[in-house]
Design a protein around this motif. Structure first.
Motif, mmCIF file in Angstrom:
data_model
loop_
_atom_site.group_PDB
_atom_site.id
_atom_site.type_symbol
_atom_site.label_atom_id
_atom_site.label_comp_id
_atom_site.label_asym_id
_atom_site.label_seq_id
_atom_site.Cartn_x
_atom_site.Cartn_y
_atom_site.Cartn_z
ATOM 1 N N LEU A 75 -51.351 33.057 63.388
ATOM 2 C CA LEU A 75 -50.690 34.010 62.491
ATOM 3 C C LEU A 75 -49.201 33.723 62.311
ATOM 4 C CD1 LEU A 75 -52.239 37.393 63.714
ATOM 5 C CD2 LEU A 75 -52.716 36.218 61.559
ATOM 6 N N ILE A 76 -48.626 32.944 63.199
ATOM 7 C CA ILE A 76 -47.176 32.708 63.159
ATOM 8 C C ILE A 76 -46.762 32.121 61.809
ATOM 9 C CG2 ILE A 76 -45.239 31.469 64.233
ATOM 10 C CD1 ILE A 76 -46.419 33.680 66.008
ATOM 11 N N GLY A 77 -47.541 31.202 61.297
ATOM 12 C CA GLY A 77 -47.216 30.578 60.017
ATOM 13 C C GLY A 77 -47.286 31.528 58.836
ATOM 14 N N ARG A 78 -47.902 32.679 59.030
ATOM 15 C CA ARG A 78 -48.021 33.658 57.940
ATOM 16 C C ARG A 78 -46.860 34.648 57.912
ATOM 17 N NH1 ARG A 78 -54.305 35.082 58.852
ATOM 18 N NH2 ARG A 78 -53.733 37.044 57.848
ATOM 19 N N ILE A 79 -45.936 34.533 58.863
ATOM 20 C CA ILE A 79 -44.751 35.396 58.848
ATOM 21 C C ILE A 79 -43.874 34.942 57.684
ATOM 22 C CG2 ILE A 79 -42.669 36.066 60.110
ATOM 23 C CD1 ILE A 79 -44.319 35.592 62.704
ATOM 24 N N PRO A 80 -43.608 35.827 56.724
ATOM 25 C CA PRO A 80 -42.912 35.393 55.505
ATOM 26 C C PRO A 80 -41.434 35.037 55.695
ATOM 27 C CG PRO A 80 -43.379 37.752 55.424
ATOM 28 C CD PRO A 80 -44.034 37.220 56.659
ATOM 29 N N ASN A 81 -40.785 35.604 56.693
ATOM 30 C CA ASN A 81 -39.360 35.359 56.914
ATOM 31 C C ASN A 81 -39.187 34.033 57.664
ATOM 32 O OD1 ASN A 81 -36.762 35.315 58.176
ATOM 33 N ND2 ASN A 81 -36.587 37.520 57.875
ATOM 34 N N ASN A 82 -38.665 33.031 56.972
ATOM 35 C CA ASN A 82 -38.530 31.690 57.559
ATOM 36 C C ASN A 82 -37.662 31.680 58.811
ATOM 37 O OD1 ASN A 82 -40.105 30.569 55.530
ATOM 38 N ND2 ASN A 82 -38.345 30.049 54.259
ATOM 39 N N ASP A 83 -36.520 32.362 58.744
ATOM 40 C CA ASP A 83 -35.603 32.368 59.885
ATOM 41 C C ASP A 83 -36.234 33.047 61.097
ATOM 42 O OD1 ASP A 83 -33.663 31.050 58.402
ATOM 43 O OD2 ASP A 83 -32.692 32.915 57.761
ATOM 44 N N LEU A 84 -36.913 34.146 60.860
ATOM 45 C CA LEU A 84 -37.572 34.857 61.955
ATOM 46 C C LEU A 84 -38.682 34.003 62.562
ATOM 47 C CD1 LEU A 84 -38.084 37.331 63.707
ATOM 48 C CD2 LEU A 84 -39.453 38.293 61.828
ATOM 49 N N ARG A 85 -39.472 33.395 61.706
ATOM 50 C CA ARG A 85 -40.566 32.545 62.187
ATOM 51 C C ARG A 85 -40.017 31.398 63.044
ATOM 52 N NH1 ARG A 85 -42.700 31.550 57.504
ATOM 53 N NH2 ARG A 85 -41.625 29.577 57.197
ATOM 54 N N LYS A 86 -38.958 30.782 62.567
ATOM 55 C CA LYS A 86 -38.354 29.671 63.305
ATOM 56 C C LYS A 86 -37.775 30.144 64.637
ATOM 57 C CE LYS A 86 -35.310 25.738 62.534
ATOM 58 N NZ LYS A 86 -34.428 25.058 61.593
ATOM 59 N N GLN A 87 -37.162 31.320 64.640
ATOM 60 C CA GLN A 87 -36.586 31.868 65.873
ATOM 61 C C GLN A 87 -37.676 32.180 66.897
ATOM 62 O OE1 GLN A 87 -33.217 32.169 66.542
ATOM 63 N NE2 GLN A 87 -33.902 32.627 68.609
ATOM 64 N N ILE A 88 -38.802 32.681 66.422
ATOM 65 C CA ILE A 88 -39.927 32.963 67.327
ATOM 66 C C ILE A 88 -40.401 31.673 67.987
ATOM 67 C CG2 ILE A 88 -42.369 33.636 67.391
ATOM 68 C CD1 ILE A 88 -41.654 35.738 65.196
ATOM 69 N N VAL A 89 -40.627 30.657 67.184
ATOM 70 C CA VAL A 89 -41.122 29.381 67.719
ATOM 71 C C VAL A 89 -40.097 28.773 68.671
ATOM 72 C CG1 VAL A 89 -41.810 27.025 67.107
ATOM 73 C CG2 VAL A 89 -42.646 28.960 65.754
ATOM 74 N N ARG A 90 -38.826 28.798 68.284
ATOM 75 C CA ARG A 90 -37.769 28.227 69.131
ATOM 76 C C ARG A 90 -37.708 28.947 70.484
ATOM 77 N NH1 ARG A 90 -33.659 27.359 65.772
ATOM 78 N NH2 ARG A 90 -33.285 29.576 65.475
ATOM 79 N N THR A 91 -37.754 30.268 70.455
ATOM 80 C CA THR A 91 -37.640 31.044 71.693
ATOM 81 C C THR A 91 -38.822 30.787 72.620
ATOM 82 O OG1 THR A 91 -36.392 32.750 70.517
ATOM 83 C CG2 THR A 91 -37.345 33.360 72.641
#
Length: 201
Positions: A102-118
């Motif tokens: 589901l992570i790839g379906r998060i529409p906010n690019n910055d938020l999605r990237k921050q989640i993966v980075r963290t």
């Protein structure tokens, strides 16, 4: 045969067919629009629930980590090794791992990237503690051998292993500092996106 009656009947049938077709098409379009809207609302609920769960998981796991090991690492003086075994036996990130599709379906690019980075940094930190645990085991074993044998070779091994712990503690402290910053940034970004808003849940 009366052509005017026949013409009226045909015209009525054509107009009736046209009207029936038109309203049938409109009903189909409306049904499709409702399905799309319903699907979008479901997607929003799924993503909103995922973001709430990620927030809660990161907040809870990091608070527990900070209480059990993070504070200890922060207070560790320079020139000392983290000569402490940190038990890591379970998967701390059930929400993230179980919902990675589901992570790839998060529409906010910055938020999605921050989640993966963290999460990537957090998982890397766990691996770093496993490495430190290995160094602690080697150091403790060398200390034990030296205590039992009083042989210089075991003393030198213990010193070398502790030196490795000291060097690795610097890496752990840097990684911890970076992780702490990224966790704060992620929690802030999630809150900015309304995860604590009861209406979204």
């Amino acid at each position: 045969m009366d052509w005017s009656t026949f013409g009226s009947a045909v015209a009525g049938a054509v107009v009736g067919g046209f009207l029936a077709g038109y309203f049938s098409l409109k009903a189909t379009q409306k049904s499709h629009e409702n399905q799309v809207k319903h699907s979008e609302e479901n997607e929003e609920k799924i993503i909103s629930g995922l973001l709430q769960a990620i927030h809660d998981e990161i907040e809870t796991v990091f608070e527990r980590y900070q209480e059990s090991m993070g504070a200890r690492l922060e207070s560790l003086d320079d020139g000392h090794g983290l000569a402490y075994y940190y038990p890591l036996v379970s998967d701390f990130f059930n929400v993230y791992n179980g919902n990675s599709f589901l992570i790839g379906r998060i529409p906010n690019n910055d938020l999605r990237k921050q989640i993966v980075r963290t999460y990537t940094l957090a998982k890397g930190m766990i691996d770093s503690y496993r490495m430190n645990n290995d160094l602690v085991s080697k150091w403790e074993f060398s200390e034990k051998l030296y205590a039992e044998s009083q042989l210089e070779v075991h003393k030198n091994q213990a010193i070398a292993h502790y030196s490795a712990l000291v060097d690795y503690a610097k890496i752990l402290k840097d990684s911890h500092k970076t992780l702490k910053q990224e966790v704060s940034a992620l929690l802030r970004e999630l809150r900015k996106n309304g995860v604590l808003n009861e209406k979204n849940n």
